[in-house]
Design a protein around this motif. Sequence first.
Motif, PDB file in Angstrom:
ATOM      1  N   ALA A 247     -20.876  11.965  13.182  1.00  0.00           N
ATOM      2  CA  ALA A 247     -20.421  10.757  12.493  1.00  0.00           C
ATOM      3  C   ALA A 247     -21.255  10.588  11.233  1.00  0.00           C
ATOM      4  CB  ALA A 247     -20.551   9.525  13.391  1.00  0.00           C
ATOM      5  N   THR A 248     -20.593  10.190  10.164  1.00  0.00           N
ATOM      6  CA  THR A 248     -21.237  10.073   8.858  1.00  0.00           C
ATOM      7  C   THR A 248     -21.021   8.670   8.312  1.00  0.00           C
ATOM      8  OG1 THR A 248     -20.811  12.406   8.419  1.00  0.00           O
ATOM      9  CG2 THR A 248     -21.358  11.032   6.522  1.00  0.00           C
ATOM     10  N   ALA A 249     -22.060   8.100   7.709  1.00  0.00           N
ATOM     11  CA  ALA A 249     -21.961   6.757   7.147  1.00  0.00           C
ATOM     12  C   ALA A 249     -22.638   6.704   5.785  1.00  0.00           C
ATOM     13  CB  ALA A 249     -22.598   5.732   8.079  1.00  0.00           C
ATOM     14  N   PHE A 250     -22.139   5.796   4.957  1.00  0.00           N
ATOM     15  CA  PHE A 250     -22.737   5.524   3.644  1.00  0.00           C
ATOM     16  C   PHE A 250     -23.083   4.039   3.647  1.00  0.00           C
ATOM     17  CE2 PHE A 250     -22.650   4.909  -1.021  1.00  0.00           C
ATOM     18  CZ  PHE A 250     -23.454   5.973  -1.402  1.00  0.00           C
ATOM     19  N   LEU A 251     -24.386   3.738   3.600  1.00  0.00           N
ATOM     20  CA  LEU A 251     -24.867   2.383   3.829  1.00  0.00           C
ATOM     21  C   LEU A 251     -25.618   1.857   2.610  1.00  0.00           C
ATOM     22  CD1 LEU A 251     -26.350   3.042   7.388  1.00  0.00           C
ATOM     23  CD2 LEU A 251     -23.990   2.414   6.799  1.00  0.00           C
ATOM     24  N   ARG A 302     -21.299  -2.794  -6.080  1.00  0.00           N
ATOM     25  CA  ARG A 302     -22.464  -2.009  -6.482  1.00  0.00           C
ATOM     26  C   ARG A 302     -23.725  -2.585  -5.847  1.00  0.00           C
ATOM     27  NH1 ARG A 302     -22.079   1.055 -11.232  1.00  0.00           N
ATOM     28  NH2 ARG A 302     -24.234   0.528 -11.750  1.00  0.00           N
ATOM     29  N   TYR A 303     -24.575  -1.693  -5.369  1.00  0.00           N
ATOM     30  CA  TYR A 303     -25.859  -2.102  -4.796  1.00  0.00           C
ATOM     31  C   TYR A 303     -26.967  -1.241  -5.404  1.00  0.00           C
ATOM     32  CZ  TYR A 303     -22.796  -4.313  -1.367  1.00  0.00           C
ATOM     33  OH  TYR A 303     -21.814  -5.063  -0.763  1.00  0.00           O
ATOM     34  N   ASP A 304     -28.208  -1.641  -5.154  1.00  0.00           N
ATOM     35  CA  ASP A 304     -29.335  -0.938  -5.780  1.00  0.00           C
ATOM     36  C   ASP A 304     -29.704   0.360  -5.060  1.00  0.00           C
ATOM     37  OD1 ASP A 304     -29.590  -2.892  -7.736  1.00  0.00           O
ATOM     38  OD2 ASP A 304     -31.036  -4.068  -6.580  1.00  0.00           O
ATOM     39  N   TRP A 305     -29.584   0.369  -3.726  1.00  0.00           N
ATOM     40  CA  TRP A 305     -30.038   1.517  -2.948  1.00  0.00           C
ATOM     41  C   TRP A 305     -29.047   1.826  -1.833  1.00  0.00           C
ATOM     42  CZ3 TRP A 305     -34.147   4.514  -4.276  1.00  0.00           C
ATOM     43  CH2 TRP A 305     -35.023   3.987  -5.226  1.00  0.00           C
ATOM     44  N   TYR A 306     -29.004   3.107  -1.469  1.00  0.00           N
ATOM     45  CA  TYR A 306     -28.045   3.561  -0.459  1.00  0.00           C
ATOM     46  C   TYR A 306     -28.712   4.548   0.506  1.00  0.00           C
ATOM     47  CZ  TYR A 306     -24.643   1.794  -3.856  1.00  0.00           C
ATOM     48  OH  TYR A 306     -23.949   1.003  -4.735  1.00  0.00           O
ATOM     49  N   LEU A 307     -28.091   4.659   1.677  1.00  0.00           N
ATOM     50  CA  LEU A 307     -28.476   5.658   2.661  1.00  0.00           C
ATOM     51  C   LEU A 307     -27.247   6.452   3.069  1.00  0.00           C
ATOM     52  CD1 LEU A 307     -30.735   3.475   4.978  1.00  0.00           C
ATOM     53  CD2 LEU A 307     -31.519   5.314   3.475  1.00  0.00           C
ATOM     54  N   LEU A 308     -27.367   7.780   3.049  1.00  0.00           N
ATOM     55  CA  LEU A 308     -26.341   8.656   3.604  1.00  0.00           C
ATOM     56  C   LEU A 308     -26.863   9.116   4.954  1.00  0.00           C
ATOM     57  CD1 LEU A 308     -24.556  11.606   1.756  1.00  0.00           C
ATOM     58  CD2 LEU A 308     -24.960  11.556   4.198  1.00  0.00           C
ATOM     59  N   VAL A 309     -26.130   8.782   6.006  1.00  0.00           N
ATOM     60  CA  VAL A 309     -26.609   9.014   7.359  1.00  0.00           C
ATOM     61  C   VAL A 309     -25.610   9.886   8.110  1.00  0.00           C
ATOM     62  CG1 VAL A 309     -27.277   7.928   9.540  1.00  0.00           C
ATOM     63  CG2 VAL A 309     -27.749   6.765   7.363  1.00  0.00           C
ATOM     64  N   ARG A 323     -21.910   4.293  18.461  1.00  0.00           N
ATOM     65  CA  ARG A 323     -23.376   4.192  18.417  1.00  0.00           C
ATOM     66  C   ARG A 323     -23.868   3.940  16.996  1.00  0.00           C
ATOM     67  NH1 ARG A 323     -25.956   9.199  21.496  1.00  0.00           N
ATOM     68  NH2 ARG A 323     -27.836   7.944  21.131  1.00  0.00           N
ATOM     69  N   LEU A 324     -23.264   4.619  16.039  1.00  0.00           N
ATOM     70  CA  LEU A 324     -23.651   4.420  14.646  1.00  0.00           C
ATOM     71  C   LEU A 324     -23.288   3.011  14.180  1.00  0.00           C
ATOM     72  CD1 LEU A 324     -24.926   5.683  12.185  1.00  0.00           C
ATOM     73  CD2 LEU A 324     -22.726   6.742  11.619  1.00  0.00           C
ATOM     74  N   LEU A 325     -22.134   2.519  14.611  1.00  0.00           N
ATOM     75  CA  LEU A 325     -21.728   1.162  14.263  1.00  0.00           C
ATOM     76  C   LEU A 325     -22.698   0.135  14.837  1.00  0.00           C
ATOM     77  CD1 LEU A 325     -19.671  -0.772  12.992  1.00  0.00           C
ATOM     78  CD2 LEU A 325     -18.344  -0.634  15.122  1.00  0.00           C
ATOM     79  N   SER A 326     -23.174   0.373  16.031  1.00  0.00           N
ATOM     80  CA  SER A 326     -24.105  -0.567  16.659  1.00  0.00           C
ATOM     81  C   SER A 326     -25.408  -0.666  15.884  1.00  0.00           C
ATOM     82  CB  SER A 326     -24.392  -0.145  18.105  1.00  0.00           C
ATOM     83  OG  SER A 326     -23.246  -0.254  18.903  1.00  0.00           O
ATOM     84  N   VAL A 327     -25.934   0.478  15.467  1.00  0.00           N
ATOM     85  CA  VAL A 327     -27.202   0.429  14.729  1.00  0.00           C
ATOM     86  C   VAL A 327     -26.985  -0.098  13.315  1.00  0.00           C
ATOM     87  CG1 VAL A 327     -27.206   2.797  13.814  1.00  0.00           C
ATOM     88  CG2 VAL A 327     -29.354   1.693  14.332  1.00  0.00           C
ATOM     89  N   PHE A 328     -25.785   0.093  12.762  1.00  0.00           N
ATOM     90  CA  PHE A 328     -25.450  -0.526  11.477  1.00  0.00           C
ATOM     91  C   PHE A 328     -25.430  -2.053  11.614  1.00  0.00           C
ATOM     92  CE2 PHE A 328     -21.866  -2.410   9.071  1.00  0.00           C
ATOM     93  CZ  PHE A 328     -22.441  -2.386   7.804  1.00  0.00           C
ATOM     94  N   ILE A 342     -18.311   3.763   7.561  1.00  0.00           N
ATOM     95  CA  ILE A 342     -18.425   4.925   8.433  1.00  0.00           C
ATOM     96  C   ILE A 342     -17.178   5.780   8.235  1.00  0.00           C
ATOM     97  CG2 ILE A 342     -18.555   5.733  10.819  1.00  0.00           C
ATOM     98  CD1 ILE A 342     -20.021   3.162  11.520  1.00  0.00           C
ATOM     99  N   ALA A 343     -17.370   7.051   7.945  1.00  0.00           N
ATOM    100  CA  ALA A 343     -16.238   7.943   7.688  1.00  0.00           C
ATOM    101  C   ALA A 343     -15.340   8.019   8.913  1.00  0.00           C
ATOM    102  CB  ALA A 343     -16.742   9.330   7.314  1.00  0.00           C
TER     103      ALA A 343
END
Length: 501
Positions: A247-251, A302-309, A323-328, A342-343
Amino acid sequence: MTTAGTIFSAAKGDATRSLISDPARFESEVLEPIRAIVGERGVITDRDTMQPLMVAWRDSWEGRVPLVVMPATTEELGAVVAICAKTNTPIVPQGGNTGLTGASQPHGDNSEIVISTQRMNKIREIDLDNDTITVDAGVVLQVIQETAKANGRLFPLSLGAEGSCQIGGNISTNAGGVQALRYGTARALVAGLEVVLPDGQIWNGLRGLRKDNAGYDLKQMFIGAEGTLGIITAATLKLLPLPTASATAFLATPSPVTAVAWLRRAKSMLGECITTVELMERRCIDVAMKHNSGIRDPLPTRYDWYLLVEIADQGKHDSLEERLLSVFEAGVEGEELIDGVIASSAEQAAAIWRIREGTPEGQRLEGASYKHDVSVPISKVAQFISEANSALETRFPGLRSFAFGHLGDGNIHYNPLQAEGGDKATWQSYLPEVNQIVHDIVARLGGSITAEHGIGRLRIEEVPRYKSDVEMTMMRKLKQCFDPDNLMNPGKLLKMERASE
């Protein structure tokens, strides 16, 4: 911070002068004996044919040599190296020529020969009971990944250049990549090595053992040594279970401080299934979209910082996604995250990854940039970025922050860009001062000035500033022990004197 310390000389006098400076003797005592070993296919003397191997794919490294040798077997390579040792001929080992610090480029003075492992490209053995694969040094990384996958296994080393880099070079530079958070660097994935030593002897350490406490772990001497102690000719690599879902997410996160806080939360909730946590600031997204077609912003705001997980494990995609949604959601509640996606398909995951992959290319087209492959403890990442930005903005007004990289293992590619509209040559002239400002901060925070790219030629002058005299002396003694005549990749990683001409 220290001085360079003692330099050990390998000089032996005129009896061991390199024959490269004597064309007639070089041809009769070096070229022709080597040709007899490797055949016509294994020798290149035409400059046009050699040229692609002389130039780095990035930056300005370019060399010139009278000969490129391409052995097909370990035995051929060992015999070639023995001739070089006998005739005092310096060697530049080269794999896929994808390095970023000039370690695989010869110098421009025609003083060396290149030994390429391109023709050494066989997969020797797959042992599924032992979860190992043994391969020649010239096998392309992607081929190893695909072979492992076809056998229901994972070889997790993953790099941007995986379609062209070779495993021997990956090991020689201790490559890291985007999954080092979970699986470690190349060093953690090597069970055994085969190496040709500087005198031409072959050391066969291709043991696929998980436990071997019978003396020094000699393979570690060659991992990350950048070809300065010997030439890796084959490796036995560890394989792992192949994940069945990911699972891939861009946060979006407010700052590097909150990014680190969320990473701590994610580790506690997700455990070892986290493979990747990449940090990117907004300018990285803008530059990637500007200079690469087909890249889109995954979020409407637009935001200042991102995480690719990315997470991966056995089981089903839906379970991992939950599981990824829960921690998000926990991160949003804890004010560590402010938005995300989440992709929902492999195509969407690939589109998210294109942003990260397009960032270096976009950066290259933005004019002068100051590339720093640094690492600090994860707890100091936010402090490093803040202090480096503040120091550079004060000294060089207009310099644009540009930070991205592997938050999960503390490796940040801190690559600030010149001021928009500024003269590129003028900004490039600031490079030494920018490097020292950044690297001094890294050292003060207990970090390293080269996390995964290595020293090569790029950082060779800087390393003594950040290592103790004791550490520099140990490194030189190790080099002198293995390669007393300094014939293996001279002028890379460590400054040593060559035999006098």
